[in-house]
Enzyme design. Structure first.
Site: not given
Ligand code: ZN
Length: 176
Positions: A107, A79, A77, A110
């Protein structure tokens, strides 16, 4: 959506003492525009368009966009990639004093990583009502149950962040 420091936050604005309020607002928008630009690059690569920028002392330390498909990596992801780049760059696994800008609410994976990294501030654009773990589904990043609380500001350039995702999912074409 109005931009506002989230309820329950120790104070997204007050947490950063380096800049007066109006300067911080300008800086937040400037860095979020860069995160949006990265999200567009992700869309061009066929990824869900989410971008992230890490900033320390007013300087961009890392830029990343969502890339799980192209990297064959479910953890890739935006992040996570930005945190890894930042840690490598500063030579420390703790990213104290760093602000992470993300176009979409992080999410659970993260949000946990933000706490583990001791990120000072998180600034995100739009909420993710399905998977968001900072406000929508859970409140992991500033939980009193954990050892570190991230200061959270949400809603910065939210209309642009929402529109980018909407276009991507509606058209399945490159919106940028
Ligand atoms: Zn994430």
């Amino acid at each position: 959506m109005e931009r506002q420091p989230s309820a329950g936050s120790p104070g997204g604005r007050q947490a950063c003492r380096r800049l007066p309020y109006h300067k911080l607002v300008d800086a937040d928008e400037e860095f979020m525009r860069e995160a949006l630009r990265l999200a567009c690059m992700g869309a061009s690569a066929g990824e869900v368009p989410v971008g992230a920028v890490a900033v320390g002392r007013g300087e961009i330390l890392a830029r990343a966009y969502n890339a799980p498909i192209s990297r064959n990596d479910p953890t890739a992801h935006a992040e996570i990639l930005a945190l890894r780049q930042t840690a490598e760059r500063i030579g420390n696994y703790r990213l104290e004093g760093v602000t992470l800008y993300c176009t979409l609410e992080p999410c659970a994976m993260c949000a946990g990583a933000l706490v583990a990294a001791r990120i000072e501030r998180l600034v995100f654009g739009s909420r993710d009502l399905r998977f968001g773990a900072v406000r929508s589904k859970f409140q992991l990043a500033d939980s009193e149950l954990l050892n570190h609380r991230v200061a959270i500001v949400e809603g910065v350039l939210a209309p642009e962040c929402v529109e980018l995702l909407r276009e991507f999912f509606e058209t399945k074409r490159r919106p940028c």
